[in-house]
Design a protein around this motif. Structure first.
Motif, PDB file in Angstrom:
ATOM      1  N   GLY A   1     111.053 -23.873  90.490  1.00 51.60           N
ATOM      2  CA  GLY A   1     110.764 -24.303  91.854  1.00 51.60           C
ATOM      3  C   GLY A   1     111.025 -23.205  92.874  1.00 51.60           C
ATOM      4  O   GLY A   1     110.262 -23.033  93.833  1.00 51.60           O
ATOM      5  N   LEU A   2     112.104 -22.462  92.682  1.00 49.37           N
ATOM      6  CA  LEU A   2     112.400 -21.350  93.581  1.00 49.37           C
ATOM      7  C   LEU A   2     111.325 -20.270  93.485  1.00 49.37           C
ATOM      8  O   LEU A   2     110.858 -19.744  94.505  1.00 49.37           O
ATOM      9  CB  LEU A   2     113.771 -20.754  93.243  1.00 49.37           C
ATOM     10  CG  LEU A   2     114.975 -21.659  93.516  1.00 49.37           C
ATOM     11  CD1 LEU A   2     116.235 -21.082  92.880  1.00 49.37           C
ATOM     12  CD2 LEU A   2     115.170 -21.872  95.007  1.00 49.37           C
ATOM     13  N   ILE A   3     110.912 -19.948  92.260  1.00 49.58           N
ATOM     14  CA  ILE A   3     109.842 -18.962  92.083  1.00 49.58           C
ATOM     15  C   ILE A   3     108.559 -19.460  92.741  1.00 49.58           C
ATOM     16  O   ILE A   3     107.820 -18.687  93.372  1.00 49.58           O
ATOM     17  CB  ILE A   3     109.632 -18.672  90.582  1.00 49.58           C
ATOM     18  CG1 ILE A   3     110.840 -17.911  90.022  1.00 49.58           C
ATOM     19  CG2 ILE A   3     108.355 -17.864  90.349  1.00 49.58           C
ATOM     20  CD1 ILE A   3     110.832 -17.748  88.510  1.00 49.58           C
ATOM     21  N   GLY A   4     108.300 -20.757  92.614  1.00 49.71           N
ATOM     22  CA  GLY A   4     107.119 -21.310  93.263  1.00 49.71           C
ATOM     23  C   GLY A   4     107.133 -21.160  94.764  1.00 49.71           C
ATOM     24  O   GLY A   4     106.080 -21.122  95.409  1.00 49.71           O
ATOM     25  N   GLY A   5     108.327 -21.061  95.351  1.00 49.32           N
ATOM     26  CA  GLY A   5     108.414 -20.901  96.790  1.00 49.32           C
ATOM     27  C   GLY A   5     108.017 -19.533  97.288  1.00 49.32           C
ATOM     28  O   GLY A   5     107.638 -19.379  98.455  1.00 49.32           O
ATOM     29  N   PHE A   6     108.125 -18.514  96.407  1.00 43.73           N
ATOM     30  CA  PHE A   6     107.785 -17.163  96.880  1.00 43.73           C
ATOM     31  C   PHE A   6     106.711 -16.488  96.043  1.00 43.73           C
ATOM     32  O   PHE A   6     106.295 -15.367  96.350  1.00 43.73           O
ATOM     33  CB  PHE A   6     109.034 -16.271  96.947  1.00 43.73           C
ATOM     34  CG  PHE A   6     109.809 -16.105  95.662  1.00 43.73           C
ATOM     35  CD1 PHE A   6     109.293 -15.377  94.593  1.00 43.73           C
ATOM     36  CD2 PHE A   6     111.087 -16.642  95.519  1.00 43.73           C
ATOM     37  CE1 PHE A   6     110.018 -15.196  93.416  1.00 43.73           C
ATOM     38  CE2 PHE A   6     111.819 -16.469  94.344  1.00 43.73           C
ATOM     39  CZ  PHE A   6     111.277 -15.742  93.292  1.00 43.73           C
ATOM     40  N   ALA A   7     106.220 -17.130  94.992  1.00 41.71           N
ATOM     41  CA  ALA A   7     105.304 -16.465  94.066  1.00 41.71           C
ATOM     42  C   ALA A   7     104.030 -15.968  94.740  1.00 41.71           C
ATOM     43  O   ALA A   7     103.522 -14.892  94.415  1.00 41.71           O
ATOM     44  CB  ALA A   7     104.952 -17.408  92.908  1.00 41.71           C
TER      45      ALA A   7
ATOM     46  N   ALA B   1     119.078 -15.931  93.159  1.00 40.32           N
ATOM     47  CA  ALA B   1     120.407 -16.031  92.543  1.00 40.32           C
ATOM     48  C   ALA B   1     121.355 -16.916  93.346  1.00 40.32           C
ATOM     49  O   ALA B   1     122.102 -17.724  92.779  1.00 40.32           O
ATOM     50  CB  ALA B   1     121.009 -14.637  92.366  1.00 40.32           C
ATOM     51  N   ALA B   2     121.339 -16.778  94.671  1.00 35.96           N
ATOM     52  CA  ALA B   2     122.273 -17.531  95.504  1.00 35.96           C
ATOM     53  C   ALA B   2     121.926 -19.010  95.587  1.00 35.96           C
ATOM     54  O   ALA B   2     122.741 -19.814  96.043  1.00 35.96           O
ATOM     55  CB  ALA B   2     122.320 -16.933  96.913  1.00 35.96           C
ATOM     56  N   ALA B   3     120.707 -19.375  95.171  1.00 36.77           N
ATOM     57  CA  ALA B   3     120.265 -20.767  95.267  1.00 36.77           C
ATOM     58  C   ALA B   3     120.278 -21.487  93.932  1.00 36.77           C
ATOM     59  O   ALA B   3     119.761 -22.595  93.831  1.00 36.77           O
ATOM     60  CB  ALA B   3     118.854 -20.812  95.866  1.00 36.77           C
ATOM     61  N   VAL B   4     120.861 -20.869  92.899  1.00 39.40           N
ATOM     62  CA  VAL B   4     120.827 -21.481  91.567  1.00 39.40           C
ATOM     63  C   VAL B   4     122.138 -22.175  91.177  1.00 39.40           C
ATOM     64  O   VAL B   4     122.137 -23.366  90.867  1.00 39.40           O
ATOM     65  CB  VAL B   4     120.425 -20.440  90.493  1.00 39.40           C
ATOM     66  CG1 VAL B   4     120.553 -21.036  89.097  1.00 39.40           C
ATOM     67  CG2 VAL B   4     119.007 -19.948  90.735  1.00 39.40           C
TER      68      VAL B   4
ATOM     69  N   LEU C   1     116.378 -29.640  93.619  1.00 37.57           N
ATOM     70  CA  LEU C   1     117.755 -29.160  93.635  1.00 37.57           C
ATOM     71  C   LEU C   1     117.931 -27.936  94.505  1.00 37.57           C
ATOM     72  O   LEU C   1     118.933 -27.768  95.176  1.00 37.57           O
ATOM     73  CB  LEU C   1     118.211 -28.849  92.205  1.00 37.57           C
ATOM     74  CG  LEU C   1     118.365 -30.065  91.296  1.00 37.57           C
ATOM     75  CD1 LEU C   1     118.646 -29.609  89.883  1.00 37.57           C
ATOM     76  CD2 LEU C   1     119.468 -30.965  91.785  1.00 37.57           C
ATOM     77  N   GLY C   2     116.958 -27.056  94.484  1.00 38.57           N
ATOM     78  CA  GLY C   2     117.161 -25.789  95.149  1.00 38.57           C
ATOM     79  C   GLY C   2     116.755 -25.763  96.593  1.00 38.57           C
ATOM     80  O   GLY C   2     117.131 -24.870  97.341  1.00 38.57           O
ATOM     81  N   GLY C   3     115.930 -26.721  97.025  1.00 36.46           N
ATOM     82  CA  GLY C   3     115.464 -26.662  98.396  1.00 36.46           C
ATOM     83  C   GLY C   3     114.604 -25.443  98.629  1.00 36.46           C
ATOM     84  O   GLY C   3     114.652 -24.806  99.672  1.00 36.46           O
ATOM     85  N   ALA C   4     113.797 -25.060  97.632  1.00 34.26           N
ATOM     86  CA  ALA C   4     112.976 -23.866  97.761  1.00 34.26           C
ATOM     87  C   ALA C   4     111.935 -24.060  98.845  1.00 34.26           C
ATOM     88  O   ALA C   4     111.535 -25.171  99.163  1.00 34.26           O
ATOM     89  CB  ALA C   4     112.274 -23.574  96.428  1.00 34.26           C
ATOM     90  N   ARG C   5     111.484 -22.940  99.379  1.00 33.97           N
ATOM     91  CA  ARG C   5     110.458 -22.989 100.398  1.00 33.97           C
ATOM     92  C   ARG C   5     109.186 -23.556  99.810  1.00 33.97           C
ATOM     93  O   ARG C   5     108.824 -23.298  98.676  1.00 33.97           O
ATOM     94  CB  ARG C   5     110.198 -21.585 100.948  1.00 33.97           C
ATOM     95  CG  ARG C   5     111.387 -21.013 101.677  1.00 33.97           C
ATOM     96  CD  ARG C   5     111.167 -19.551 101.973  1.00 33.97           C
ATOM     97  NE  ARG C   5     111.079 -18.794 100.734  1.00 33.97           N
ATOM     98  CZ  ARG C   5     110.909 -17.478 100.705  1.00 33.97           C
ATOM     99  NH1 ARG C   5     110.780 -16.802 101.814  1.00 33.97           N
ATOM    100  NH2 ARG C   5     110.853 -16.839  99.556  1.00 33.97           N
ATOM    101  N   ARG C   6     108.467 -24.334 100.607  1.00 35.65           N
ATOM    102  CA  ARG C   6     107.211 -24.899 100.138  1.00 35.65           C
ATOM    103  C   ARG C   6     106.203 -23.775  99.922  1.00 35.65           C
ATOM    104  O   ARG C   6     106.106 -22.838 100.698  1.00 35.65           O
ATOM    105  CB  ARG C   6     106.655 -25.904 101.143  1.00 35.65           C
ATOM    106  CG  ARG C   6     107.522 -27.156 101.287  1.00 35.65           C
ATOM    107  CD  ARG C   6     106.889 -28.164 102.226  1.00 35.65           C
ATOM    108  NE  ARG C   6     107.740 -29.338 102.335  1.00 35.65           N
ATOM    109  CZ  ARG C   6     107.692 -30.367 101.507  1.00 35.65           C
ATOM    110  NH1 ARG C   6     106.856 -30.342 100.493  1.00 35.65           N
ATOM    111  NH2 ARG C   6     108.488 -31.396 101.668  1.00 35.65           N
ATOM    112  N   GLY C   7     105.445 -23.918  98.825  1.00 34.81           N
ATOM    113  CA  GLY C   7     104.440 -22.905  98.542  1.00 34.81           C
ATOM    114  C   GLY C   7     103.212 -23.542  97.949  1.00 34.81           C
ATOM    115  O   GLY C   7     103.274 -24.568  97.273  1.00 34.81           O
TER     116      GLY C   7
END
Length: 423
Positions: free
Chosen positions: A127-133, A145-148, A407-413
């Motif tokens: 999910g985090l990778i999806g936010g910046f991919a 790393a800080a969001a895991v 869980l991570g609150g990743a940025r929407r992408g």
């Protein structure tokens, strides 16, 4: 002559030469300065560290035994407080009280289902990778790393996704800030209160029902230790491993070529450049001697967990780390050794492996010499790891359009195809 500051071992491009210099000048136990006028001993010898951590009747973990606190040299508002002040929890006690407070943590950690934890971390990382991919760029510290670790631990203790994000925000407040600490404990107190009325299959419910925890305060402090002790160091472990992949061609080629497995790569980091470089502290209960140094009663001794790699006596001049060797002391040793090394490894291994698997042609976008490290006398973690990549590998899960990592609150992408990443 004023001893060198402890920060000289962390606020430097490479700590190895600093530790090597301390060894040449002082041997296994070196004098250091924690803050102006506050002196301590940095213990770097392998056998000396085993003695320091293994004899609590001589070297106490209780900061109330620190002479500099007793005589007022260290003031209540000292910046050393967050890491070195006495805490009425498992960390602050020795003997039977320590064993009583440690048993619930050991039982909770033993109950962790590692397959479930791995799936949780895989989903979170994807999910985090999806936010910046789609951008083809990221900061692998702030964005990854800080969001895991904390959201992964939050899932284990029973936090809802929104509570995990709130706890993460509280921990990102300035270290030791009253507002951040207040909100951090409030979130965990609310969780404990909810689980007391509605037990679930999580570590908080287990701790609430554990017979060795006698009060609500002890339950809360046990949850605090579970969360806080594992978060910062695991962030550093992930970030340090990714930093070496990005900056050390020897390390990277062995990892990329399969000659160095992820677990061995993680252990090499723990042996030669651990995230917790220096660990506070032990306090001499009587006049004694260690490593040829006279240690007066009440002196503070710091565990030099990175300095031990330079102990020529421990490895007969051979490289301290060899594949498969876990004799390093990055987890400390003795009664206070970290009990959560297995969950931490599952989190770190999954996070590193996921990033290296899905981010293709990963490269640092600044000169490695420009990388800075977060200011701390205790830990060594890159402040940022700005990278670029050309694509994400097909099949990366949880990169669905418009979704956000729970869980991570990743940025929407937006949904991406591998060929679109980085355009």
């Amino acid at each position: 002559m004023t001893p060198p500051p402890l920060t000289a071992t962390t606020a430097c491009p490479a700590p190895g030469p600093v530790f090597a210099g301390l060894w040449r000048e002082h041997g296994p136990v070196a004098p250091v300065e924690l803050e102006p006028g506050v002196h301590a001993w940095l213990v770097m010898g392998y056998e000396e560290l085993k003695t320091l951590t293994g004899t609590p009747d001589l070297f106490s973990r209780d900061a109330r035994d620190w002479k500099a606190v007793q005589d007022g040299t260290v003031q209540p508002d000292s910046p050393l407080g967050p890491m070195m002040s006495f805490r009425d929890d498992v960390i602050g006690h020795d003997g039977e009280e320590h064993r009583r407070l440690r048993r619930p943590l050991e039982d909770a950690i033993a109950s962790v289902e590692h397959r479930r934890l791995r799936r949780t971390v895989e989903s979170l990382c994807a999910g985090l990778i999806g936010g910046f991919a789609a951008t083809g760029t990221a900061d692998l510290v702030a964005d990854y790393a800080a969001a895991v670790p904390l959201p992964a631990i939050g899932d284990l203790i029973g936090l809802a996704p929104g509570q995990s994000r709130e706890l993460l925000d509280a921990m990102r407040a300035p270290f030791g800030s009253q507002e951040g600490d207040r909100r951090f404990e409030a979130v965990l107190s609310e969780l404990a209160e909810a689980r007391r009325d509605d037990p679930r299959d999580d570590l908080t419910s287990l701790l609430l029902g554990h017979p060795d925890l006698r009060t609500e305060a002890e339950v809360l402090q046990s949850i605090v230790v579970l969360v806080s002790a594992g978060n910062r160091t695991t962030i550093g472990w992930i970030a340090q491993t990714l930093r070496l992949v990005l900056t050390d061609p020897r390390f990277a080629s062995r990892v990329r070529g399969g000659r160095l497995g992820i677990d061995d790569a993680l252990d090499e980091v723990l042996a030669v450049d651990p995230p917790m470089i220096n660990m506070p502290a032990r306090y001499a209960l009587r006049d004694t001697e260690l490593g040829g140094r006279p240690i007066p009663r009440g002196d503070a001794l710091i565990l030099g967990l990175a300095g031990v790699a330079h102990d020529q006596r421990a490895h007969a001049g051979k490289p301290f780390w060899q594949s498969g060797n876990r004799a390093h002391l990055a987890w400390s040793a003795g009664p206070h050794a970290c009990p959560a090394r297995d969950p931490a490894r599952t989190i770190a291994r999954t996070a590193v492996a996921t990033a290296l698997h899905y981010l293709r042609d990963l490269r640092l976008t600044v000169d490695p010499a420009e990388l800075e490290f977060e200011p701390s006398p205790w830990t060594r973690c890159p402040a940022s790891l700005p990278v670029s990549f050309t694509e994400t590998l097909p099949g990366c899960p949880d990169l669905q359009a418009g979704e956000e990592s729970d869980l991570g609150g990743a940025r929407r992408g937006k949904s991406i195809r591998p060929s679109e990443a980085g355009r």
